[in-house]
Design a protein around this motif. Structure first.
Motif, mmCIF file in Angstrom:
data_model
loop_
_atom_site.group_PDB
_atom_site.id
_atom_site.type_symbol
_atom_site.label_atom_id
_atom_site.label_comp_id
_atom_site.label_asym_id
_atom_site.label_seq_id
_atom_site.Cartn_x
_atom_site.Cartn_y
_atom_site.Cartn_z
ATOM 1 N N TYR A 74 -1.655 7.798 3.743
ATOM 2 C CA TYR A 74 -1.011 6.535 4.081
ATOM 3 C C TYR A 74 0.476 6.757 4.307
ATOM 4 O O TYR A 74 1.013 7.821 3.983
ATOM 5 C CB TYR A 74 -1.235 5.495 2.969
ATOM 6 C CG TYR A 74 -0.631 5.870 1.634
ATOM 7 C CD1 TYR A 74 -1.377 6.567 0.684
ATOM 8 C CD2 TYR A 74 0.694 5.562 1.339
ATOM 9 C CE1 TYR A 74 -0.820 6.918 -0.533
ATOM 10 C CE2 TYR A 74 1.255 5.916 0.108
ATOM 11 C CZ TYR A 74 0.493 6.593 -0.822
ATOM 12 O OH TYR A 74 1.043 6.955 -2.020
ATOM 13 N N LEU A 86 -2.818 2.483 5.949
ATOM 14 C CA LEU A 86 -3.742 3.459 5.382
ATOM 15 C C LEU A 86 -4.371 4.159 6.588
ATOM 16 O O LEU A 86 -5.214 3.589 7.270
ATOM 17 C CB LEU A 86 -4.807 2.774 4.521
ATOM 18 C CG LEU A 86 -5.644 3.739 3.704
ATOM 19 C CD1 LEU A 86 -4.926 4.110 2.405
ATOM 20 C CD2 LEU A 86 -6.999 3.152 3.362
ATOM 21 N N VAL A 120 -0.679 -3.711 2.886
ATOM 22 C CA VAL A 120 -1.378 -2.527 3.392
ATOM 23 C C VAL A 120 -2.257 -2.956 4.559
ATOM 24 O O VAL A 120 -2.924 -4.002 4.483
ATOM 25 C CB VAL A 120 -2.268 -1.885 2.309
ATOM 26 C CG1 VAL A 120 -2.928 -0.615 2.840
ATOM 27 C CG2 VAL A 120 -1.458 -1.568 1.059
#
Ligand SMILES: CC(C)(COP(=O)(O)OP(=O)(O)OC[C@H]1O[C@@H](n2cnc3c(N)ncnc32)[C@H](O)[C@@H]1OP(=O)(O)O)[C@@H](O)C(=O)NCCC(=O)NCCS
Length: 173
Positions: A74, A86, A120
């Protein structure tokens, strides 16, 4: 049902020369990726070994019984304050369905949050091959944020998943 145990298990972020072959083996074993995708996965390991943190690639490896069995890669997304991509998550085919993917993604999230990350993102394809992968992301708390029609090829959309991290979710868990 998968058999076997992932324990003893060691989680590490240090990247070793031997991980070049380990990542190739893990990624190939999944049967999910084209050879050019495997080559990219390996290149990211080499980039990290050659350039260190300046590469922008961070890794979490899971060594099961002393052998790398899965990993994530990541990094901070350029031009964002606290959003991370990611890039890769893969668990060796014979170690899947035993909880290793969840351990890896949660450890990556902990480390991203500890580094100040707030969001994320994960990208994947809408092809039927990725039904289990998408199920895994949803199960791990990711939400579908966007669909880019025909992105990879006609009929092959890119699906973007996102998750907000708790800023107090630090490396101590
Ligand atoms: C996707 C992948 C990383 C998941 O790792 P894994 O070790 O098999 O997953 P886990 O055993 O940790 O499963 C974690 C959770 O996801 C759930 N899950 C897994 N597959 C699922 C599916 N098909 N549908 C719904 N949920 C699913 C599990 O039930 C589990 O839920 P729980 O923890 O609440 O019980 C792994 O299967 C893999 O490497 N797949 C091939 C490569 C790939 O698709 N990589 C991502 C694209 S880059």
């Amino acid at each position: 049902m998968p058999e076997g145990s992932i324990y003893p298990l060691q989680i590490r972020t240090e990247v070793r020369r031997s991980d070049i072959d380990a990542v190739r083996r893990i990624v190939e074993s999944t049967g999910f990726f084209h050879p050019y995708e495997t080559a990219i996965a390996v290149e990211l390991v080499e980039e990290r070994l050659n350039r260190g943190p300046a590469s922008g690639y961070e890794f979490v490896f899971a060594d099961s019984n002393g052998e790398p069995a899965g990993y994530t890669c990541y990094g901070l997304i350029g031009c964002t304050k606290a959003s991370y991509d990611l890039y890769w998550i893969a668990v060796a085919q014979d170690r899947q369905g035993l909880g290793l993917g969840r351990i890896l993604i949660e450890e990556s999230e902990r480390r991203i949050a500890a580094a100040g990350g707030l969001r994320v993102y994960i990208e994947t394809s809408n092809r039927p091959l990725y039904v289990p992968t998408r199920g895994f992301y949803l199960r791990c708390g990711y939400e579908q944020e966007a669909v880019l029609k025909d992105f990879y090829a006609p009929g092959d959309d890119k699906v973007i998943y996102g998750k907000a991290l708790n800023p107090r979710f630090d490396s101590e868990g």
